[in-house]
Design a protein around this motif. Structure first.
Motif, mmCIF file in Angstrom:
data_model
loop_
_atom_site.group_PDB
_atom_site.id
_atom_site.type_symbol
_atom_site.label_atom_id
_atom_site.label_comp_id
_atom_site.label_asym_id
_atom_site.label_seq_id
_atom_site.Cartn_x
_atom_site.Cartn_y
_atom_site.Cartn_z
ATOM 1 N N THR A 68 0.836 -1.308 -0.193
ATOM 2 C CA THR A 68 -0.103 0.143 -0.034
ATOM 3 C C THR A 68 0.852 1.130 -0.094
ATOM 4 O OG1 THR A 68 -0.046 0.071 2.385
ATOM 5 C CG2 THR A 68 -1.696 -1.348 1.283
ATOM 6 N N GLY A 69 0.289 2.439 -0.266
ATOM 7 C CA GLY A 69 1.050 3.635 -0.276
ATOM 8 C C GLY A 69 1.655 3.845 1.167
ATOM 9 N N ASP A 70 1.103 3.601 2.279
ATOM 10 C CA ASP A 70 1.783 3.814 3.608
ATOM 11 C C ASP A 70 2.886 2.955 3.762
ATOM 12 O OD1 ASP A 70 0.140 5.849 4.096
ATOM 13 O OD2 ASP A 70 -1.390 4.633 5.178
ATOM 14 N N GLU A 71 2.693 1.597 3.387
ATOM 15 C CA GLU A 71 3.791 0.331 3.536
ATOM 16 C C GLU A 71 5.050 0.941 2.744
ATOM 17 O OE1 GLU A 71 0.386 -3.176 4.162
ATOM 18 O OE2 GLU A 71 1.478 -2.925 2.319
ATOM 19 N N LEU A 72 4.616 1.491 1.379
ATOM 20 C CA LEU A 72 6.020 1.676 0.626
ATOM 21 C C LEU A 72 6.684 2.793 1.243
ATOM 22 C CD1 LEU A 72 7.691 1.149 -1.933
ATOM 23 C CD2 LEU A 72 5.866 2.416 -3.360
ATOM 24 N N VAL A 73 5.984 3.824 1.901
ATOM 25 C CA VAL A 73 6.622 4.867 2.533
ATOM 26 C C VAL A 73 7.426 4.524 3.607
ATOM 27 C CG1 VAL A 73 6.171 6.947 3.959
ATOM 28 C CG2 VAL A 73 4.899 6.581 1.813
ATOM 29 N N ASN A 74 7.070 3.547 4.476
ATOM 30 C CA ASN A 74 7.757 2.912 5.668
ATOM 31 C C ASN A 74 8.996 2.187 5.127
ATOM 32 O OD1 ASN A 74 6.138 3.602 7.471
ATOM 33 N ND2 ASN A 74 5.116 1.788 7.582
ATOM 34 N N VAL A 75 8.834 1.610 3.804
ATOM 35 C CA VAL A 75 9.964 1.055 3.365
ATOM 36 C C VAL A 75 10.865 1.833 2.888
ATOM 37 C CG1 VAL A 75 10.854 -0.620 1.535
ATOM 38 C CG2 VAL A 75 8.717 -1.301 2.752
ATOM 39 N N LEU A 76 10.613 2.880 2.202
ATOM 40 C CA LEU A 76 11.632 3.766 1.661
ATOM 41 C C LEU A 76 12.228 4.481 2.760
ATOM 42 C CD1 LEU A 76 9.358 5.095 -1.128
ATOM 43 C CD2 LEU A 76 11.474 4.025 -1.460
ATOM 44 N N GLU A 77 11.395 5.053 3.868
ATOM 45 C CA GLU A 77 12.215 5.566 5.122
ATOM 46 C C GLU A 77 13.355 4.734 5.721
ATOM 47 O OE1 GLU A 77 8.949 6.734 7.667
ATOM 48 O OE2 GLU A 77 8.516 8.653 6.412
ATOM 49 N N ALA A 78 13.054 3.471 5.741
ATOM 50 C CA ALA A 78 14.009 2.506 6.356
ATOM 51 C C ALA A 78 15.274 2.480 5.372
ATOM 52 C CB ALA A 78 13.344 1.105 6.316
ATOM 53 N N PHE A 79 15.108 2.385 3.982
ATOM 54 C CA PHE A 79 16.094 2.625 3.014
ATOM 55 C C PHE A 79 16.958 3.812 3.511
ATOM 56 C CE2 PHE A 79 14.431 -0.924 1.061
ATOM 57 C CZ PHE A 79 15.019 -1.306 -0.188
ATOM 58 N N LEU A 80 16.448 4.876 3.420
ATOM 59 C CA LEU A 80 17.177 6.342 3.938
ATOM 60 C C LEU A 80 17.653 6.274 5.090
ATOM 61 C CD1 LEU A 80 14.071 8.846 2.423
ATOM 62 C CD2 LEU A 80 16.632 8.300 1.502
ATOM 63 N N SER B 291 1.330 3.219 -12.152
ATOM 64 C CA SER B 291 0.552 3.634 -11.090
ATOM 65 C C SER B 291 0.506 5.116 -10.729
ATOM 66 C CB SER B 291 1.045 2.632 -9.887
ATOM 67 O OG SER B 291 1.149 1.361 -10.249
ATOM 68 N N ILE B 292 1.248 5.847 -11.466
ATOM 69 C CA ILE B 292 1.604 7.317 -10.932
ATOM 70 C C ILE B 292 -0.097 7.917 -10.868
ATOM 71 C CG2 ILE B 292 1.342 8.150 -13.529
ATOM 72 C CD1 ILE B 292 3.615 9.182 -10.260
ATOM 73 N N PHE B 293 -0.950 7.549 -11.563
ATOM 74 C CA PHE B 293 -2.272 8.534 -11.351
ATOM 75 C C PHE B 293 -3.159 7.743 -10.412
ATOM 76 C CE2 PHE B 293 -1.068 9.384 -15.748
ATOM 77 C CZ PHE B 293 -0.830 10.599 -15.872
ATOM 78 N N THR B 294 -2.761 6.429 -9.924
ATOM 79 C CA THR B 294 -3.548 6.235 -8.709
ATOM 80 C C THR B 294 -2.860 6.138 -7.238
ATOM 81 O OG1 THR B 294 -2.871 3.975 -9.347
ATOM 82 C CG2 THR B 294 -4.942 4.522 -9.971
ATOM 83 N N MET B 295 -1.462 6.419 -7.476
ATOM 84 C CA MET B 295 -0.661 6.445 -6.367
ATOM 85 C C MET B 295 -0.907 7.870 -5.454
ATOM 86 S SD MET B 295 3.010 5.189 -7.618
ATOM 87 C CE MET B 295 3.729 4.939 -5.816
ATOM 88 N N HIS B 296 -1.006 7.696 -4.158
ATOM 89 C CA HIS B 296 -1.072 8.882 -3.097
ATOM 90 C C HIS B 296 0.088 9.840 -3.367
ATOM 91 C CE1 HIS B 296 -1.674 11.552 0.186
ATOM 92 N NE2 HIS B 296 -2.988 10.893 0.431
ATOM 93 N N PRO B 297 -0.109 11.053 -3.628
ATOM 94 C CA PRO B 297 0.913 12.017 -3.828
ATOM 95 C C PRO B 297 2.109 11.964 -2.598
ATOM 96 C CG PRO B 297 -1.095 13.096 -3.886
ATOM 97 C CD PRO B 297 -1.540 11.871 -3.367
ATOM 98 N N SER C 203 5.816 11.672 -3.516
ATOM 99 C CA SER C 203 6.842 12.296 -2.856
ATOM 100 C C SER C 203 7.920 11.784 -2.057
ATOM 101 C CB SER C 203 6.003 13.454 -1.885
ATOM 102 O OG SER C 203 6.932 14.479 -1.169
ATOM 103 N N LYS C 204 7.883 10.519 -1.287
ATOM 104 C CA LYS C 204 8.809 9.888 -0.638
ATOM 105 C C LYS C 204 9.536 9.129 -1.648
ATOM 106 C CE LYS C 204 9.198 9.407 2.951
ATOM 107 N NZ LYS C 204 10.041 10.251 3.969
#
Length: 656
Positions: free
Chosen positions: A330-342, A362-368, A372-373
């Protein structure tokens, strides 16, 4: 009705005549086993509809109506509860359905109506079957927006009957029945302050205090408390203390994830639970391949919050495992993964390639916020991914009006930082200008400065907004908010000022006062490859014969530092570096190591590109010495020949 509260049970009170008559009928038909005495009146039936011998024998029954009650068993009979140990045996009641068959049928039902009809047809069921039914209802009726059909579920008589029995006989439930019901009711949005929820929570906490809960039970209770009471719940620490004594190697992935989540809110300060975390980290490493996208994301997020930077093997394994889940996060899950990478400094080419496949589709269905992350990740890792950046540009052009100011900055700043203009650059910056005109006052001062500074890096000049940036009021706002007017901020302001001076001579707005200007731009130490610079200097010495004919790391009057400067007279002869007279030409050698380029690319970063552009406008002849052109030169003579061709392609007469 959206929530269940005590008033929801008026169905069973004397104020509802029809229901009272039902209870009167029911009380006449209740049969009690093993000498249990009959209730004295209808009211007692309403409050104690259940008879039992012990918790392991607790069952729900139906008698000609949706009202459900417990059927007692003989002393020697047991009922296998879902998830508990033990084997299943059938009741001598002919209407008893085997639990395995029950759950197989239950899981095939796709609407709450089908489930309620199924339950109404049963004479008897265990409390785990009843709680399993509630869980199935929550699965089919709850989506991201909550309960889809509140009236159809919460007003249903079977549902209300189940809730009644769970409330008033919570002490008779098995651990599994109690906690499964609690989790299902939370998901269905039942009011946490209702007597139903209070009864279940109170019973769960009481059993916790008595040490009666297994790891699975402890985790279920912990999940429920996190949902109902939040991170401030004091009982979570008690649960963690119980969990510490358990064998970590035997935990399921779900149990492991739940304990990580509880530790996030109980172990943020200090290292009180570090021994437990060490055991968990080691055990998790062995089950990484079994983790779902959701569990992978949660554990990575927990490791970030709990500062588990020392466990490199687990972090690396989770990051690599996350690659195959990118389309399913999900969008929130991917954000968590990216934050861990960073956070952990991880970068993986396969992960980037997976993003490059996923984002454009998926760009037009992904949360902004998710996009952004992703852009922030690429920016900080210096990954110039044209498929991602091009898709982000299209997404911005399409939907920027609904973005927050931070999301707008998150989309645009990486373009400047990585010095990239997408094919849709014209439409992209036209859209940005429109958004800025409409919402300029909504941006935080530092966010706006970062955004506009990134634009000039790629020759997009925000002249319409610079009067605001250079105004005393805006500068005071910058100074009042962290990080204030530090070296980075004043360098950005100075570079904006220099840009409009050199590249926008038509600009006639306010100027940046000298007191806000730096003497030299901030130069990150990592931007200069000292080893590469030394090799170039050695080659120049071989070419020019004497060290006096060039200078290194020269500060200019124009805020920039030149890696190597060579001065020539009018006839093209090299002058000593210290000589200030008769200087006709100045050559600036930009010795560009890998840190000045995007990763795995020959694309200069924005900061270096604007520097070279400005040096040319200031009169320097800029000669770029990129690492990829000289890394194969093995000796001083070859380096000297290379430098001769680069610096003096048409002139061979040297004063030395």
């Amino acid at each position: 009705m959206a929530l269940i509260s005590r008033k929801s049970f008026q169905f069973y009170s004397s104020s509802a005549p029809a229901s009272r008559s039902v209870l009167m009928t029911l009380s006449k038909r209740l049969s009690f086993i093993s000498g249990q005495r009959k209730p004295q009146n209808c009211s007692s039936v309403a409050m104690r509809m259940l008879c039992f011998k012990d918790k392991s024998q607790y069952m729900f029954c139906r008698k000609n109506h949706v009202q459900l009650r417990i059927q007692s068993l003989s002393v020697n009979e047991t009922v296998h509860l879902c998830g508990d140990s033990g084997s299943s045996t059938k009741s001598n009641n002919n209407a008893w359905m085997d639990e395995q068959l029950f759950f197989k049928k239950l899981n095939s039902l796709c609407t709450s109506k089908e489930i309620f009809d199924f339950l109404s047809a049963l004479e008897v069921m265990s409390d785990t079957m009843a709680s399993g039914a509630l869980q199935r209802i929550s699965e089919v009726e709850v989506d991201d927006n909550g309960l889809k059909n509140p009236e159809g579920v919460l007003e249903n008589e079977v549902f209300r009957a189940l809730c009644f029995q769970f409330e008033f006989e919570s002490s008779k439930l098995s651990n599994t029945g109690l906690l499964n019901a609690l989790q299902a009711l939370i998901k269905l949005g039942i009011d946490p302050q209702s007597t139903l929820m209070a009864s279940l929570l109170s019973e769960g906490k009481e059993r916790l205090g008595k040490g009666q809960l297994t790891v699975k039970n402890l985790c279920a209770l912990g999940e429920s408390l996190l949902e109902v009471e939040g991170p401030s719940c004091v009982t979570l620490e008690e649960i963690v203390n119980h969990v510490q004594a358990k064998d970590v190697e035997k935990w399921s992935p779900r149990e492991m994830v739940t304990v990580y989540k509880m530790l996030q809110v109980t172990a943020r300060e200090g290292e009180r639970y570090q021994d437990l975390l060490n055991r968990m980290n080691s055990a998790t490493l062995t089950i990484v391949s079994q983790l779902s996208p959701k569990f992978t994301s949660i554990i990575l997020n927990s490791l970030v919050v709990l500062h588990q930077t020392q466990d490199v093997p687990l972090v690396t394994a989770l990051c690599r495992h996350s690659v195959k889940h990118i389309p399913y996060f999900t969008g929130d899950e991917l954000v968590n993964v990216l934050e861990a990478f960073l956070c952990f400094g991880h970068r993986d080419q396969i992960f980037t390639e997976a993003l490059e496949t996923h984002v454009p589709k998926s760009i037009f269905t992904m949360h902004p916020q998710t996009v952004s992350k992703i852009m922030q990740y690429c920016c900080q890792k210096m990954i110039l991914s044209k498929p991602i950046f091009d898709a982000a540009a299209e997404g911005f052009i399409s939907d920027a009006d609904r973005f927050t100011t931070d999301q707008i900055a998150g989309y645009i700043i990486p373009f400047g930082t990585l010095n990239y203009l997408p094919p849709s650059a014209s439409a992209l910056f036209q859209k940005l200008e429109t958004v800025l005109h409409a919402r300029l006052s909504h941006f935080q001062p530092h966010t706006l400065l970062n955004l506009l500074h990134s634009c000039v890096l790629i020759q997009r000049y925000p002249v319409n907004f610079l009067p605001k940036i250079f105004s005393p009021y805006f500068l005071q706002q910058l100074q009042a908010q962290p990080p204030g007017l530090d070296r980075t901020v004043t360098s950005q302001l100075t570079q904006l000022f220099l840009t409009v001076t050199l590249e926008c001579p038509f600009y006639e707005g306010p100027k940046l006062l000298p007191k806000y200007q730096v003497k030299a731009f901030l130069r990150p130490h990592s931007s200069l490859d000292v080893h590469l610079l030394k090799r170039v200097k050695t080659g120049l010495l071989c070419l020019l014969k004497k060290r006096i004919y060039f200078a290194s790391e020269v500060s200019t009057p124009y805020f920039y530092t030149v890696d190597i400067e060579i001065k020539l007279d009018e006839e093209g002869f090299v002058l000593p570096a210290a000589q200030c007279e008769e200087v006709h030409r100045r050559i600036a050698l930009c010795v560009d190591g890998q840190s000045r380029f995007c990763i795995n690319s020959h694309n200069l970063l924005g900061e270096e590109a604007i520097k070279q552009r400005h040096l040319r406008l200031l009169g320097y002849e800029v000669v770029q010495i990129p690492f990829f052109e000289i890394e194969s030169l093995q000796n001083c003579r070859k380096m000297a020949d290379y430098l001769h061709r680069k610096i003096f392609p048409h002139t061979y007469g040297l004063s030395c």
